[in-house]
Design a protein around this motif. Structure first.
Motif, PDB file in Angstrom:
ATOM      1  N   LYS A   1       0.864  -1.174   0.000  1.00  0.00           N
ATOM      2  CA  LYS A   1       0.000   0.000   0.000  1.00  0.00           C
ATOM      3  C   LYS A   1       0.899   1.221   0.000  1.00  0.00           C
ATOM      4  CE  LYS A   1      -3.911  -2.189   2.157  1.00  0.00           C
ATOM      5  NZ  LYS A   1      -4.483  -2.647   0.961  1.00  0.00           N
ATOM      6  N   TYR A   2       0.378   2.324  -0.522  1.00  0.00           N
ATOM      7  CA  TYR A   2       1.172   3.538  -0.685  1.00  0.00           C
ATOM      8  C   TYR A   2       0.499   4.701   0.010  1.00  0.00           C
ATOM      9  CZ  TYR A   2       3.535   0.681  -4.041  1.00  0.00           C
ATOM     10  OH  TYR A   2       4.245  -0.337  -4.607  1.00  0.00           O
ATOM     11  N   TYR A   3       1.289   5.699   0.350  1.00  0.00           N
ATOM     12  CA  TYR A   3       0.748   6.904   0.942  1.00  0.00           C
ATOM     13  C   TYR A   3      -0.208   7.574  -0.036  1.00  0.00           C
ATOM     14  CZ  TYR A   3       4.312   6.355   4.513  1.00  0.00           C
ATOM     15  OH  TYR A   3       5.077   5.866   5.522  1.00  0.00           O
ATOM     16  N   GLY A   4      -1.143   8.328   0.499  1.00  0.00           N
ATOM     17  CA  GLY A   4      -2.154   8.984  -0.324  1.00  0.00           C
ATOM     18  C   GLY A   4      -1.543   9.913  -1.363  1.00  0.00           C
TER      19      GLY A   4
ATOM     20  N   VAL B   1       0.308   9.153  -3.940  1.00  0.00           N
ATOM     21  CA  VAL B   1       1.538   8.695  -4.591  1.00  0.00           C
ATOM     22  C   VAL B   1       1.247   8.166  -5.992  1.00  0.00           C
ATOM     23  CG1 VAL B   1       3.363   6.942  -4.514  1.00  0.00           C
ATOM     24  CG2 VAL B   1       2.803   8.246  -2.475  1.00  0.00           C
ATOM     25  N   VAL B   2       0.221   7.341  -6.112  1.00  0.00           N
ATOM     26  CA  VAL B   2      -0.089   6.736  -7.416  1.00  0.00           C
ATOM     27  C   VAL B   2      -0.505   7.810  -8.429  1.00  0.00           C
ATOM     28  CG1 VAL B   2      -1.525   5.075  -8.641  1.00  0.00           C
ATOM     29  CG2 VAL B   2      -0.641   4.500  -6.385  1.00  0.00           C
ATOM     30  N   PRO B   3      -1.469   8.699  -8.108  1.00  0.00           N
ATOM     31  CA  PRO B   3      -1.829   9.729  -9.098  1.00  0.00           C
ATOM     32  C   PRO B   3      -0.670  10.664  -9.437  1.00  0.00           C
ATOM     33  CG  PRO B   3      -3.460   9.668  -7.336  1.00  0.00           C
ATOM     34  CD  PRO B   3      -2.358   8.751  -6.950  1.00  0.00           C
ATOM     35  N   LEU B   4       0.144  10.996  -8.444  1.00  0.00           N
ATOM     36  CA  LEU B   4       1.282  11.881  -8.701  1.00  0.00           C
ATOM     37  C   LEU B   4       2.318  11.201  -9.594  1.00  0.00           C
ATOM     38  CD1 LEU B   4       2.398  14.676  -8.043  1.00  0.00           C
ATOM     39  CD2 LEU B   4       3.617  13.637  -6.139  1.00  0.00           C
ATOM     40  N   ALA B   5       2.590   9.923  -9.353  1.00  0.00           N
ATOM     41  CA  ALA B   5       3.543   9.181 -10.193  1.00  0.00           C
ATOM     42  C   ALA B   5       3.016   9.060 -11.623  1.00  0.00           C
ATOM     43  CB  ALA B   5       3.800   7.800  -9.600  1.00  0.00           C
ATOM     44  N   VAL B   6       1.717   8.817 -11.760  1.00  0.00           N
ATOM     45  CA  VAL B   6       1.112   8.714 -13.089  1.00  0.00           C
ATOM     46  C   VAL B   6       1.191  10.050 -13.813  1.00  0.00           C
ATOM     47  CG1 VAL B   6      -1.082   8.379 -14.300  1.00  0.00           C
ATOM     48  CG2 VAL B   6      -0.391   6.787 -12.500  1.00  0.00           C
ATOM     49  N   LEU B   7       0.833  11.120 -13.129  1.00  0.00           N
ATOM     50  CA  LEU B   7       0.864  12.453 -13.730  1.00  0.00           C
ATOM     51  C   LEU B   7       2.277  12.843 -14.143  1.00  0.00           C
ATOM     52  CD1 LEU B   7      -0.786  15.033 -14.373  1.00  0.00           C
ATOM     53  CD2 LEU B   7      -0.114  15.847 -12.122  1.00  0.00           C
ATOM     54  N   LEU B   8       3.245  12.601 -13.288  1.00  0.00           N
ATOM     55  CA  LEU B   8       4.635  12.926 -13.607  1.00  0.00           C
ATOM     56  C   LEU B   8       5.133  12.111 -14.800  1.00  0.00           C
ATOM     57  CD1 LEU B   8       7.068  14.627 -12.732  1.00  0.00           C
ATOM     58  CD2 LEU B   8       7.731  12.737 -11.241  1.00  0.00           C
ATOM     59  N   ALA B   9       4.799  10.823 -14.833  1.00  0.00           N
ATOM     60  CA  ALA B   9       5.222   9.978 -15.960  1.00  0.00           C
ATOM     61  C   ALA B   9       4.601  10.450 -17.266  1.00  0.00           C
ATOM     62  CB  ALA B   9       4.846   8.520 -15.691  1.00  0.00           C
ATOM     63  N   LEU B  10       3.332  10.830 -17.232  1.00  0.00           N
ATOM     64  CA  LEU B  10       2.663  11.295 -18.454  1.00  0.00           C
ATOM     65  C   LEU B  10       3.213  12.625 -18.941  1.00  0.00           C
ATOM     66  CD1 LEU B  10      -0.993  10.303 -17.577  1.00  0.00           C
ATOM     67  CD2 LEU B  10       0.394   9.352 -19.419  1.00  0.00           C
TER      68      LEU B  10
ATOM     69  N   ARG C   1      10.191   3.518  -1.998  1.00  0.00           N
ATOM     70  CA  ARG C   1      10.331   4.385  -0.816  1.00  0.00           C
ATOM     71  C   ARG C   1       8.993   4.991  -0.377  1.00  0.00           C
ATOM     72  NH1 ARG C   1      15.879   6.900  -0.091  1.00  0.00           N
ATOM     73  NH2 ARG C   1      17.207   5.524  -1.306  1.00  0.00           N
ATOM     74  N   PHE C   2       8.007   4.983  -1.254  1.00  0.00           N
ATOM     75  CA  PHE C   2       6.726   5.592  -0.945  1.00  0.00           C
ATOM     76  C   PHE C   2       5.697   4.577  -0.449  1.00  0.00           C
ATOM     77  CE2 PHE C   2       8.683   8.470  -4.011  1.00  0.00           C
ATOM     78  CZ  PHE C   2       8.658   9.640  -3.258  1.00  0.00           C
ATOM     79  N   ARG C   3       6.156   3.363  -0.142  1.00  0.00           N
ATOM     80  CA  ARG C   3       5.263   2.342   0.414  1.00  0.00           C
ATOM     81  C   ARG C   3       4.964   2.657   1.878  1.00  0.00           C
ATOM     82  NH1 ARG C   3       8.216  -3.228  -1.289  1.00  0.00           N
ATOM     83  NH2 ARG C   3       7.834  -3.094  -3.516  1.00  0.00           N
TER      84      ARG C   3
END
Length: 176
Positions: free
Chosen positions: A18-21, A23-32, A171-173
């Motif tokens: 599980k990840y901190y709140g 993290v997933v949308p921010l990683a997706v946005l940065l990758a895009l 590291r963001f887990r």
């Protein structure tokens, strides 16, 4: 054993991360965003697939086929909307990568750098093949080839980038 009882057997312990709140949308946005701007300034960045790496990482670590499928679909459709490809090509390819990555992540060790390297290279080639088959079948585009030396090199480069990116995302887990 009674005929109404079914023996399931011992289940191996599969750790779902599980990840901190955010993290997933921010990683997706940065990758895009990086995927949209890198090829503009760096010509050789056309084969870089940061959204694929993010899709694969979260699919392998969450180990839930339905969430991997949905994450791949969302990332793929967002990538389609930011690129010059017809809507749905990246969506279809990343949906399959998300589903298969999550299914495979539940069965093998995906924490070792060598397995991450091999999985990323394999999934890059799989992603490219699905993308090419979809473009050829649905759009009658014949300009994409299935497998060439530059595509193999791109798979290896993306796998090498994953070796550095995946531990950074680890590291963001949330601690278990």
């Amino acid at each position: 054993m009674d005929s109404t009882q079914v023996y399931i057997g011992p289940e191996p312990h599969i750790e779902v991360h599980k990840y901190y709140g955010g993290v997933v949308p921010l990683a997706v946005l940065l990758a895009l965003v990086l995927q949209a701007f890198f090829p503009v300034y760096i010509r050789s960045a056309n084969y870089l697939e940061l959204p694929l790496l993010v899709t694969l990482y979260f699919a392998l670590s969450k180990r839930n086929p339905s969430s991997g499928l949905l994450l791949g679909m969302v990332i793929g459709l967002l990538q389609d909307s930011l690129s010059r490809t017809p809507l749905g090509l990246y969506g279809i390819a990343k949906t399959l990568v998300g589903y298969l990555g999550s299914s495979l992540g539940a069965r093998i060790d995906v924490e070792h750098p060598l397995s991450r390297f091999l999985l990323t290279a394999g999934f890059y080639l799989f992603h490219h093949t699905v993308f090419t088959i979809t473009a050829r079948t649905l759009l009658a585009q014949r300009d994409e080839s299935y497998f060439t030396i530059p595509i193999l090199i791109a798979a290896l480069v993306n796998a090498a980038i994953a070796i550095g990116l995946f531990p950074l995302l680890d590291r963001f887990r949330k601690p278990s």
